[in-house]
Design a protein around this motif. Structure first.
Motif, PDB file in Angstrom:
ATOM      1  N   VAL A  80      45.578  48.614  36.732  1.00  0.00           N
ATOM      2  CA  VAL A  80      45.700  47.157  36.669  1.00  0.00           C
ATOM      3  C   VAL A  80      44.882  46.701  35.471  1.00  0.00           C
ATOM      4  CG1 VAL A  80      45.198  44.992  37.835  1.00  0.00           C
ATOM      5  CG2 VAL A  80      46.001  46.952  39.155  1.00  0.00           C
ATOM      6  N   ASP A  81      45.550  46.043  34.548  1.00  0.00           N
ATOM      7  CA  ASP A  81      44.872  45.601  33.332  1.00  0.00           C
ATOM      8  C   ASP A  81      44.428  44.156  33.458  1.00  0.00           C
ATOM      9  OD1 ASP A  81      44.665  47.604  31.303  1.00  0.00           O
ATOM     10  OD2 ASP A  81      46.850  47.694  31.313  1.00  0.00           O
ATOM     11  N   VAL A  82      43.178  43.920  33.104  1.00  0.00           N
ATOM     12  CA  VAL A  82      42.661  42.549  33.075  1.00  0.00           C
ATOM     13  C   VAL A  82      42.172  42.261  31.656  1.00  0.00           C
ATOM     14  CG1 VAL A  82      40.978  40.936  34.017  1.00  0.00           C
ATOM     15  CG2 VAL A  82      41.907  42.732  35.470  1.00  0.00           C
ATOM     16  N   PHE A  83      42.779  41.291  31.042  1.00  0.00           N
ATOM     17  CA  PHE A  83      42.349  40.912  29.697  1.00  0.00           C
ATOM     18  C   PHE A  83      41.552  39.624  29.769  1.00  0.00           C
ATOM     19  CE2 PHE A  83      46.147  43.465  29.154  1.00  0.00           C
ATOM     20  CZ  PHE A  83      45.700  44.404  28.234  1.00  0.00           C
ATOM     21  N   ILE A  84      40.342  39.668  29.254  1.00  0.00           N
ATOM     22  CA  ILE A  84      39.485  38.484  29.259  1.00  0.00           C
ATOM     23  C   ILE A  84      39.261  38.053  27.814  1.00  0.00           C
ATOM     24  CG2 ILE A  84      37.224  37.577  29.910  1.00  0.00           C
ATOM     25  CD1 ILE A  84      37.180  39.914  32.010  1.00  0.00           C
ATOM     26  N   GLU A  85      39.652  36.843  27.538  1.00  0.00           N
ATOM     27  CA  GLU A  85      39.486  36.323  26.181  1.00  0.00           C
ATOM     28  C   GLU A  85      38.550  35.119  26.226  1.00  0.00           C
ATOM     29  OE1 GLU A  85      40.790  37.412  23.251  1.00  0.00           O
ATOM     30  OE2 GLU A  85      41.813  39.110  24.184  1.00  0.00           O
ATOM     31  N   LEU A  86      37.577  35.120  25.331  1.00  0.00           N
ATOM     32  CA  LEU A  86      36.646  33.991  25.254  1.00  0.00           C
ATOM     33  C   LEU A  86      37.072  33.090  24.108  1.00  0.00           C
ATOM     34  CD1 LEU A  86      34.300  33.705  27.199  1.00  0.00           C
ATOM     35  CD2 LEU A  86      34.960  36.076  26.960  1.00  0.00           C
ATOM     36  N   LEU A  87      37.482  31.886  24.483  1.00  0.00           N
ATOM     37  CA  LEU A  87      38.012  30.955  23.498  1.00  0.00           C
ATOM     38  C   LEU A  87      36.877  30.295  22.717  1.00  0.00           C
ATOM     39  CD1 LEU A  87      41.023  30.314  23.358  1.00  0.00           C
ATOM     40  CD2 LEU A  87      40.503  28.140  24.415  1.00  0.00           C
ATOM     41  N   GLN A  88      35.799  30.046  23.437  1.00  0.00           N
ATOM     42  CA  GLN A  88      34.656  29.350  22.859  1.00  0.00           C
ATOM     43  C   GLN A  88      33.431  29.870  23.594  1.00  0.00           C
ATOM     44  OE1 GLN A  88      35.002  25.044  21.927  1.00  0.00           O
ATOM     45  NE2 GLN A  88      33.471  24.817  23.517  1.00  0.00           N
ATOM     46  N   ALA A 121      41.531  34.667  31.606  1.00  0.00           N
ATOM     47  CA  ALA A 121      41.788  36.028  32.077  1.00  0.00           C
ATOM     48  C   ALA A 121      43.246  36.150  32.471  1.00  0.00           C
ATOM     49  CB  ALA A 121      40.894  36.359  33.262  1.00  0.00           C
ATOM     50  N   ALA A 122      43.853  37.272  32.102  1.00  0.00           N
ATOM     51  CA  ALA A 122      45.248  37.531  32.482  1.00  0.00           C
ATOM     52  C   ALA A 122      45.350  38.937  33.053  1.00  0.00           C
ATOM     53  CB  ALA A 122      46.162  37.378  31.277  1.00  0.00           C
ATOM     54  N   VAL A 123      46.094  39.056  34.153  1.00  0.00           N
ATOM     55  CA  VAL A 123      46.225  40.341  34.846  1.00  0.00           C
ATOM     56  C   VAL A 123      47.652  40.867  34.667  1.00  0.00           C
ATOM     57  CG1 VAL A 123      46.189  41.461  37.107  1.00  0.00           C
ATOM     58  CG2 VAL A 123      44.510  39.705  36.563  1.00  0.00           C
ATOM     59  N   TYR A 124      47.771  42.127  34.310  1.00  0.00           N
ATOM     60  CA  TYR A 124      49.076  42.784  34.204  1.00  0.00           C
ATOM     61  C   TYR A 124      49.055  44.055  35.044  1.00  0.00           C
ATOM     62  CZ  TYR A 124      49.914  39.684  30.301  1.00  0.00           C
ATOM     63  OH  TYR A 124      50.088  38.565  29.523  1.00  0.00           O
ATOM     64  N   GLY A 125      50.199  44.364  35.637  1.00  0.00           N
ATOM     65  CA  GLY A 125      50.270  45.594  36.410  1.00  0.00           C
ATOM     66  C   GLY A 125      50.312  45.335  37.887  1.00  0.00           C
TER      67      GLY A 125
END
Lengths: 233, 234
Positions: free
Chosen positions: A113-121, A43-47
């Motif tokens: 506030v943007d939260v990007f959640i990426e599922l790698l596996q 997860a990465a937060v921007y803003g």
């Protein structure tokens, strides 16, 4: 056939091995990784930053916008197709609603506030891993929060109530019920509760109790990871 | 009698119970939930008798009236400039606040500030919905030219400045550079010698990365190649 023994040999109330780390994305305001067995979420937060279109701005507080995404190569190939879909849109929304109650954005009116959640596996329990990672990332970014949010799925496989289902359990032939639950562990308040399948009242109560207990363990892992960033070397 | 769970300078995270009992009071970065005092931010705990505070280690810049900030002109209108100060929205600098000159109707605003120019300015007004007015009227407030600008975590600016400006003055004296730290986490460094500018930058980044550690002043002093001072440890 009764489900008396779990496929991977865990106890019924036992979770998969967990791992957490914060500060994994240097460009972001805050970031975190959370692993639950074979499920890995970043997860990465921007803003806070400008919000457009303008009519979506709230003059009293900032907004939270989550984006859940399974990476193209993340699945085992026989489940949902990764990428933008009705499912990922829904999970983005429930993640927002699971995290918003702990977050205080009154200092940042009209922003997002943007939260990007990426599922790698992925190996089931992705929305829960995503919520765990996102709440750590928000804390890492320095936002004011009432508590962290911990999430885990509980469910009924066959007739057995278990916690933290993996994919083999979720897809169990004779039917299984998956109940993702997110809680604020300090108070025990529930911020997410979904249910997919059939369940009796007793089973549901037991599942929720088991998930809440499991969340306490997740809570410790999350807190430890946040502190580890500032440990003196 | 209440019970205290944290020591001074301990790293805390949101949700940590800092103390139980009504005789402890939450200050910045902490809040009360019934009889408990809880941390709401990642930071280091600070206990001052009954007052418990969390000094944040991360966080975004929250504009406040009276802040001196380093800003960059991003756009302009007939009578004002929009200035990026590191918040989601821009602050406004009107011509009236930018200069004490008499400005004629239809004068060229770019004579004063061009888009891309930097300034040290003061926030004279911040509304609840974060509409912000800047002013250049005051000592030290001006357009800045030359040197370089670096960004640090806004939460760490108080450490960079130090008690009564002790830390920043130490860096200024050791490197011979002029250093201005904006509350918004932007720092302007200007010196005659590029090597010294670099040294000042590295010292500032050291504080940014190690703000939570003990003996920070000593560490920075050692980095700058200064001897221990007679007035002793902090």
């Amino acid at each position: 056939m009764a489900y008396n023994k779990r496929n991977d040999g865990r106890k019924f109330e036992e979770m998969r091995p967990m791992e957490a780390k914060v500060g994994v994305v240097k460009n972001a305001a805050g970031s975190a990784m959370f692993r639950m067995g074979k499920t890995i979420a970043y997860a990465a937060v921007y803003g806070p930053r400008e919000l457009h279109p303008k009519f979506m701005q709230d003059p009293k507080r900032g907004k939270l916008r989550c984006n859940y995404n399974m990476m193209a190569f993340s699945g085992s190939g026989d489940r949902v197709r990764p990428g933008p879909s009705r499912r990922s849109k829904e999970i983005s929304l429930v993640t927002e609603k699971a995290l918003y109650p702990v977050l205080d954005l009154e200092e940042f009116p009209k922003t997002v506030v943007d939260v990007f959640i990426e599922l790698l596996q992925t190996d089931a329990g992705t929305r829960c891993a995503g919520i765990c990672a996102a709440s750590m990332a928000l804390a890492d970014a320095g936002f004011k929060m009432k508590d962290l949010v911990c999430a885990v799925s509980a469910g009924v496989v066959g007739k057995t109530t278990v916690v933290d289902l993996d994919y083999s359990e979720e897809a169990w032939e004779e039917g299984s019920t998956d109940i993702p639950i997110a809680v604020m562990p300090r108070t025990g308040e529930v911020t997410l509760l979904q249910l997919d399948g059939e369940v009796s009242k007793e089973e549901l109560q037991k599942a929720i109790a088991m998930a809440k207990e499991a969340c306490k363990q997740i809570y410790e892992v999350q807190k430890e990871a946040l502190r580890a960033k500032y440990q003196e070397e | 009698m209440g019970q205290l769970f944290v020591e001074e300078k301990k790293v805390v995270v949101p949700g940590d119970v800092l103390a139980i009992g009504m005789d402890y009071l939450p200050a910045g970065g902490a809040f009360r939930d019934k009889d408990k005092v809880i941390a709401s931010q990642v930071g280091v705990a600070s206990v001052n008798e009954r007052l418990i505070r969390v000094i944040p280690l991360a966080g975004n810049y929250v504009p406040q009236r009276g802040d001196v900030v380093v800003g960059k002109v991003s756009d302009m209108t007939y009578s004002s400039w929009f200035v990026d100060i590191g918040y989601a929205y821009e602050a406004v600098l009107s011509i009236k606040e930018a200069t004490s000159d008499f400005v004629e109707r239809g004068a060229e605003l770019t004579d004063y500030f061009m888009i891309g120019d930097y300034m040290v300015a003061k926030l004279v007004n911040v509304t609840k919905s974060k509409a912000m007015d800047l002013s250049l009227r005051g000592p030290g407030l001006r357009k800045i030219q030359g040197g370089k600008i670096i960004s640090v975590t806004p939460a760490k600016v108080p450490r960079i400045v130090g008690k009564g400006g002790s830390m920043i003055n130490m860096i200024k004296d050791a490197t011979g550079c002029n250093v201005i730290a904006g509350q918004n986490g932007r720092i302007w460094i200007s010196g005659k010698d590029p090597d010294m500018e670099r040294k000042a930058t590295e010292a500032l980044m050291l504080i940014n990365d190690k703000a939570h550690t003990r003996g920070l002043t000593e560490r920075v002093r050692a980095f700058l190649g200064l001897k221990g001072e007679e007035n002793g440890v902090q």
